[in-house]
Design a protein around this motif. Structure first.
Motif, PDB file in Angstrom:
ATOM      1  N   ASP A  25      26.673  70.938  12.544  1.00 30.84           N
ATOM      2  CA  ASP A  25      25.871  69.767  12.190  1.00 30.84           C
ATOM      3  C   ASP A  25      26.750  68.562  11.863  1.00 30.84           C
ATOM      4  N   ASP A  26      27.784  68.793  11.060  1.00 33.70           N
ATOM      5  CA  ASP A  26      28.632  67.671  10.633  1.00 33.70           C
ATOM      6  C   ASP A  26      29.296  66.989  11.829  1.00 33.70           C
ATOM      7  N   PHE A  27      29.847  67.796  12.737  1.00 36.27           N
ATOM      8  CA  PHE A  27      30.514  67.223  13.910  1.00 36.27           C
ATOM      9  C   PHE A  27      29.515  66.433  14.760  1.00 36.27           C
ATOM     10  N   ALA A  54      17.501  67.394  14.656  1.00 39.14           N
ATOM     11  CA  ALA A  54      17.411  68.543  13.758  1.00 39.14           C
ATOM     12  C   ALA A  54      18.537  68.518  12.725  1.00 39.14           C
ATOM     13  N   ALA A  55      19.754  68.180  13.168  1.00 39.34           N
ATOM     14  CA  ALA A  55      20.884  68.101  12.239  1.00 39.34           C
ATOM     15  C   ALA A  55      20.669  66.996  11.216  1.00 39.34           C
ATOM     16  N   PHE A  56      20.109  65.861  11.668  1.00 37.61           N
ATOM     17  CA  PHE A  56      19.846  64.735  10.763  1.00 37.61           C
ATOM     18  C   PHE A  56      18.812  65.121   9.709  1.00 37.61           C
ATOM     19  N   ASP A  57      17.739  65.814  10.111  1.00 41.93           N
ATOM     20  CA  ASP A  57      16.707  66.229   9.163  1.00 41.93           C
ATOM     21  C   ASP A  57      17.287  67.150   8.095  1.00 41.93           C
ATOM     22  N   ARG A  58      18.119  68.105   8.517  1.00 46.62           N
ATOM     23  CA  ARG A  58      18.721  69.020   7.544  1.00 46.62           C
ATOM     24  C   ARG A  58      19.648  68.262   6.598  1.00 46.62           C
ATOM     25  N   ALA A 118      27.155  61.249  16.559  1.00 40.55           N
ATOM     26  CA  ALA A 118      25.967  60.392  16.607  1.00 40.55           C
ATOM     27  C   ALA A 118      26.245  59.043  15.965  1.00 40.55           C
ATOM     28  N   TRP A 119      27.004  59.036  14.863  1.00 40.74           N
ATOM     29  CA  TRP A 119      27.347  57.776  14.201  1.00 40.74           C
ATOM     30  C   TRP A 119      28.223  56.917  15.118  1.00 40.74           C
ATOM     31  N   LEU A 120      29.182  57.534  15.783  1.00 41.95           N
ATOM     32  CA  LEU A 120      30.044  56.795  16.701  1.00 41.95           C
ATOM     33  C   LEU A 120      29.236  56.240  17.879  1.00 41.95           C
TER      34      LEU A 120
END
Length: 247
Positions: free
Chosen positions: A1-3, A212-216, A8-10
């Motif tokens: 998720d972190d990676f 999904a990663a953002f929601d978590r 996504a931010w980049l």
């Protein structure tokens, strides 16, 4: 998720318009927070000033944001309310007005919408509005056997940089082709960011992976805000001891 959230931010930062999420890098000393922030910023904004110490007042925040492609503040020990509100405005777009220096009637306007990144030892986001816009990535300590000199690391990074940027631009290209085709079943608070991320992510992962990663991540961030509030902690303990159906 972190990676995936960092990617996504980049990808969002390479887009000319926002709104943008705030990326918060947290971790104990020795987790390479400053080096990570410097690396990520260098991929999208080769500004000579690099990463900065937090501003002293709101005017400084908006001046810095107006002169940078990405705003990065290092080693925050806390985020006062005015800075929390200001970071929300910078990331999602807004205008700051102030009296122009050495005048009585002139006004200086700073309109900004920029990607934001912060680093801190602990969790410093204490307000829910900023937490809703933030992606918190907790870095782990680097074992001594895995450490290397800055010169050696930079040599590896310089070699890899063209391939990293090329991969990110593959994602941007995919996003430009697909962004009008994305149809989210539900719209989160950062709907524009999630729409762009989902348009880009199919260059790397299945559709919906970043959402999904953002929601978590948001759920964990809100939980961290609640755990840092003594009243919220006491109320939750009180409710847990009683018949919840009655409430």
């Amino acid at each position: 998720d972190d990676f995936r959230l960092i990617i996504a931010w980049l990808l969002a930062a390479l887009r000319p318009q926002g709104p943008f999420p705030l990326l918060a890098l947290a971790g104990e000393p020795g987790t390479s927070k400053t080096s990570t922030a410097t690396l990520l910023r260098s991929l999208i904004d080769p500004h000579i000033a690099g990463i900065r110490r937090p501003p002293k007042e709101e005017r400084d925040l908006f001046i810095c944001a107006s002169k940078s492609a990405a705003l990065v503040y290092d080693n925050l020990s806390s985020i006062p309310e005015w800075l929390s509100d200001g970071l929300c405005v910078v990331a999602t777009g807004g205008t700051f007005a102030a009296r122009a220096l050495r005048t009585d009637g002139d006004e200086a306007l700073f309109t900004v919408e920029k990607p934001v990144m912060i680093t801190s030892v602990g969790e410093v986001i204490s307000r829910s509005d900023l937490a809703d816009r933030a992606m918190v990535v907790t870095l782990t300590a680097i074992p001594e056997a895995s450490r290397m000199t800055k010169a050696a690391f930079n040599a590896i990074l310089d070699s890899a940089r063209p391939r990293i940027l090329g991969s990110l631009l593959d994602g941007v290209s995919q996003g430009l082709a697909n962004v009008t085709k994305v149809n989210l079943q539900r719209l989160p608070r950062m709907a524009d960011f999630i729409t762009w991320a989902q348009a880009c992510e199919t260059a790397f992962w299945p559709a919906g992976t970043i959402h999904a990663a953002f929601d978590r991540n948001v759920a964990d961030a809100v939980e961290g805000v609640l755990e840092g509030d003594a009243v919220a902690v006491a109320l939750r303990k009180w409710f847990d001891k009683r018949d919840q159906e009655a409430w």
